[in-house]
Design an enzyme around this catalytic site. Structure first.
Site, PDB file in Angstrom:
ATOM      1  N   SER A   1       1.650  -7.560  -0.806  1.00 51.13           N
ATOM      2  CA  SER A   1       2.452  -8.463   0.033  1.00 51.13           C
ATOM      3  C   SER A   1       1.800  -9.830   0.228  1.00 51.13           C
ATOM      4  O   SER A   1       2.439 -10.761   0.702  1.00 51.13           O
ATOM      5  CB  SER A   1       2.782  -7.824   1.384  1.00 51.13           C
ATOM      6  OG  SER A   1       1.685  -7.829   2.246  1.00 51.13           O
TER       7      SER A   1
ATOM      8  N   THR B   1       0.823  -1.218   0.000  1.00 51.01           N
ATOM      9  CA  THR B   1       0.000   0.000   0.000  1.00 51.01           C
ATOM     10  C   THR B   1       0.850   1.257   0.000  1.00 51.01           C
ATOM     11  O   THR B   1       0.448   2.287  -0.547  1.00 51.01           O
ATOM     12  CB  THR B   1      -0.933  -0.023   1.233  1.00 51.01           C
ATOM     13  OG1 THR B   1      -1.791  -1.136   1.072  1.00 51.01           O
ATOM     14  CG2 THR B   1      -1.756   1.229   1.372  1.00 51.01           C
TER      15      THR B   1
HETATM   16  N1  ASP Z   1      -2.653  -5.546   0.710  1.00 50.95           N
HETATM   17  C1  ASP Z   1      -1.612  -4.603   1.072  1.00 50.95           C
HETATM   18  C2  ASP Z   1      -0.301  -5.368   1.134  1.00 50.95           C
HETATM   19  O1  ASP Z   1      -0.058  -6.034   2.094  1.00 50.95           O
HETATM   20  C3  ASP Z   1      -1.938  -3.972   2.382  1.00 50.95           C
HETATM   21  C4  ASP Z   1      -0.942  -2.954   2.890  1.00 50.95           C
HETATM   22  O2  ASP Z   1       0.164  -2.801   2.417  1.00 50.95           O
HETATM   23  O3  ASP Z   1      -1.295  -2.253   3.880  1.00 50.95           O
HETATM   24  O4  ASP Z   1       0.475  -5.307   0.220  1.00 50.95           O
END
Ligand code: ASP
Length: 318
Positions: A57, A12
């Site tokens: 991630s 994110t």
């Molecule tokens: N879905 C995102 C990730 O883990 C969530 C984040 O980075 O806060 O890449």
């Protein structure tokens, strides 16, 4: 001048979506250099970026972890600190993997964001700036891998994600933060327990991948047939048990017949599964490792040995 290396993986913090909105964005849209370019420079440190990958991630894999550990290990002699930009969903697993595999006492600091770069009040730039300051300071030397988030410094050993939306989503529950960071001031109050970094037995320099393990989440009336599937697909199983690591009679009857290592953790976020609370003595207590961190340690353990007594020792020491 200190030399800080950023390893960027996406998440994110590199996410872009509809301007202002905090949902419906695409993680891993910006390159690290674009994000770093928007920050004020550090007076006492130069910053270089290495784009390891640019993904959500949830798509992180063991070969990517191994590549990160290798880059850090190969550059550690010539750098003063490392920052890993990472999505928050699996940040705790990557942090714990690096905590167990990097061979340096220099700062290795993970950070990320809960709000994409295109949202109002994006938290990424502030978190990254603080992570860079932490990596450039001598205060984190010897503390293992850490996560800097929302002004706090957490040990990779205890950190976990506790909220789906809040800027303070990264936390270590009752184990607390190692310290806090405010501008140049870094205040350390605690040290992590357990062996880490230069003190571990784990060497991934020649590895391409890690043995597969399976996490089985126990819930009322969960089908014990999943365990036979898990045993066929993996070299070890982590049970996310109820309470202090408990499960049904149906689960017990299958687990006692398995000969691969079975680690018992709890689906409850905090508090340990201890040797004394195990329903079957041949299983291994995860202590206060979450199921997902127990899976990381079990994968590394299985890379070095298949001996259950040795694996049990690792769970007691790390
Ligand atoms: N879905 C995102 C990730 O883990 C969530 C984040 O980075 O806060 O890449």
């Amino acid at each position: 001048m200190k030399r800080i290396i950023i390893l960027a993986t996406g998440g994110t913090i590199a996410g872009i979506g509809e301007p202002g909105k905090t949902t419906g964005y695409v993680p891993g849209s910006l390159d690290a250099s674009e994000i770093v370019g928007g920050l004020p420079g550090l007076k006492d440190a130069s910053v270089e970026t290495i784009q390891i990958c640019n993904i959500n991630s949830d798509d992180i894999t063991a070969p990517i972890w191994i590549r990160m550990a290798r880059v850090i290990n190969e550059m550690a002699a010539d750098a003063d600190g490392f920052v890993v930009m990472h999505g928050t969903d699996t940040m705790e697993e990557t942090a714990y993997f690096l905590h167990l595999t990097v061979k340096t006492d220099k700062p290795v600091v993970l950070t990320g964001a809960m709000k994409p770069a295109s949202s109002i009040s994006a938290d990424g730039p502030g978190n990254l700036y603080q992570a860079l300051r932490a990596a450039a300071s001598d205060c984190l030397k010897g503390l293992g891998v850490t996560v800097v988030f929302s002004g706090r410094i957490y040990s990779a050993r205890y950190v976990t994600k506790k909220s789906t939306y809040d800027n303070g989503a990264i936390d270590a529950g009752e184990m607390g933060a190692l310290g806090i960071i405010r501008d140049e001031e870094i205040l350390i109050y605690n040290r992590p327990a357990g062996r880490h970094t230069i003190e571990t037995d784990f060497d991934v320099s020649g590895a391409g991948d890690l043995p597969k393990v399976f996490i089985s989440y126990f819930y009322a009336e969960s089908d014990a047939g999943i365990l036979a599937y898990a045993a066929a697909k993996s070299e070890g199983i982590v049970i996310a048990g109820a309470g202090a690591g408990e499960y049904s009679m149906a689960f017990k009857q299958v687990i006692e017949r398995l000969d691969i290592p079975v680690v018992i953790s709890s689906r409850i976020n905090f508090g340990p599964v201890t040797k004394g609370s195990l329903l079957l003595p041949d299983t291994i207590a995860a202590g206060n490792l979450t199921p997902q961190k127990a899976a990381v340690l079990l994968r590394l353990a299985l890379m070095t040995t298949k001996d259950k007594a040795k694996i049990r020792e690792y769970f007691e020491e790390y």
